[in-house]
Scaffold this motif. Structure first.
Motif, PDB file in Angstrom:
ATOM      1  N   LEU A   2       1.577   2.672  -9.540  1.00  0.00           N
ATOM      2  CA  LEU A   2       0.844   1.902  -8.541  1.00  0.00           C
ATOM      3  C   LEU A   2      -0.307   2.697  -7.924  1.00  0.00           C
ATOM      4  CD1 LEU A   2       3.805   0.134  -6.699  1.00  0.00           C
ATOM      5  CD2 LEU A   2       2.457  -0.692  -8.621  1.00  0.00           C
ATOM      6  N   GLU A  23       5.971  -6.774  -2.177  1.00  0.00           N
ATOM      7  CA  GLU A  23       5.458  -5.680  -1.352  1.00  0.00           C
ATOM      8  C   GLU A  23       6.180  -5.638  -0.003  1.00  0.00           C
ATOM      9  OE1 GLU A  23       1.081  -3.794  -1.248  1.00  0.00           O
ATOM     10  OE2 GLU A  23       1.193  -5.842  -0.469  1.00  0.00           O
ATOM     11  N   HIS A  26       9.766  -4.433  -0.608  1.00  0.00           N
ATOM     12  CA  HIS A  26       9.777  -2.994  -0.865  1.00  0.00           C
ATOM     13  C   HIS A  26       9.682  -2.220   0.454  1.00  0.00           C
ATOM     14  CE1 HIS A  26       8.256   0.935  -2.240  1.00  0.00           C
ATOM     15  NE2 HIS A  26       8.998   0.682  -3.311  1.00  0.00           N
ATOM     16  N   GLU A  30      12.429   0.224   2.115  1.00  0.00           N
ATOM     17  CA  GLU A  30      12.029   1.592   2.492  1.00  0.00           C
ATOM     18  C   GLU A  30      12.438   1.885   3.934  1.00  0.00           C
ATOM     19  OE1 GLU A  30      10.487   5.361   2.180  1.00  0.00           O
ATOM     20  OE2 GLU A  30      10.631   3.921   0.558  1.00  0.00           O
ATOM     21  N   LYS A  57      15.323  -1.265  -4.278  1.00  0.00           N
ATOM     22  CA  LYS A  57      13.955  -0.780  -4.067  1.00  0.00           C
ATOM     23  C   LYS A  57      13.310  -0.407  -5.404  1.00  0.00           C
ATOM     24  CE  LYS A  57      11.327   2.705  -1.655  1.00  0.00           C
ATOM     25  NZ  LYS A  57      11.366   4.150  -1.714  1.00  0.00           N
ATOM     26  N   THR A  60      12.487  -3.529  -7.330  1.00  0.00           N
ATOM     27  CA  THR A  60      11.312  -4.169  -6.738  1.00  0.00           C
ATOM     28  C   THR A  60      10.040  -3.456  -7.183  1.00  0.00           C
ATOM     29  OG1 THR A  60      12.620  -4.884  -4.830  1.00  0.00           O
ATOM     30  CG2 THR A  60      10.224  -4.856  -4.559  1.00  0.00           C
ATOM     31  N   LYS A  61      10.056  -2.137  -7.139  1.00  0.00           N
ATOM     32  CA  LYS A  61       8.875  -1.379  -7.558  1.00  0.00           C
ATOM     33  C   LYS A  61       8.596  -1.574  -9.046  1.00  0.00           C
ATOM     34  CE  LYS A  61       6.511   2.958  -7.072  1.00  0.00           C
ATOM     35  NZ  LYS A  61       6.493   4.242  -6.406  1.00  0.00           N
ATOM     36  N   ASP A  62       9.649  -1.647  -9.855  1.00  0.00           N
ATOM     37  CA  ASP A  62       9.469  -1.905 -11.282  1.00  0.00           C
ATOM     38  C   ASP A  62       8.804  -3.258 -11.508  1.00  0.00           C
ATOM     39  OD1 ASP A  62      10.610   0.521 -11.971  1.00  0.00           O
ATOM     40  OD2 ASP A  62      12.543  -0.345 -12.543  1.00  0.00           O
ATOM     41  N   SER A  65       5.173  -2.979 -10.586  1.00  0.00           N
ATOM     42  CA  SER A  65       4.442  -2.268 -11.636  1.00  0.00           C
ATOM     43  C   SER A  65       4.158  -3.186 -12.811  1.00  0.00           C
ATOM     44  CB  SER A  65       5.240  -1.049 -12.106  1.00  0.00           C
ATOM     45  OG  SER A  65       5.329  -0.094 -11.092  1.00  0.00           O
TER      46      SER A  65
END
Length: 78
Positions: A2, A23, A26, A30, A57, A60-62, A65
């Motif tokens: 990212l 977003e 995430h 966090e 988390k 979600t980030k995967d 991406s």
């Protein structure tokens, strides 16, 4: 992945509801992890919950991406 894609991320923020939802999720995860990090010791249940939050988390980030990768690919193809 990212980092370094400010323009692509901003485009997704403006055009993709799923991105915005991811977003926010995430950031919420966090923040939740931050509460665990501040504590010296965790109960077994809290430790298990922390691991679950970490997994969520990462998932979600995967997904974020993947959306960014697809968006950048679509821009290159046009």
């Amino acid at each position: 992945m990212l980092e370094g894609h400010v323009t692509g991320i901003q485009h997704l923020r403006n055009t993709n509801r799923e991105w915005v939802t991811l977003e926010r999720r995430h950031q919420k995860l966090e923040d939740e992890l931050g509460t665990f990090v501040k504590r010296r010791t965790l109960t077994t249940d809290e430790e298990m919950h922390k691991k679950t939050v970490q997994k969520q988390k990462l998932e979600t980030k995967d997904r974020m991406s993947d959306l960014l990768r697809r968006s950048l690919s679509a821009v290159r193809e046009s």
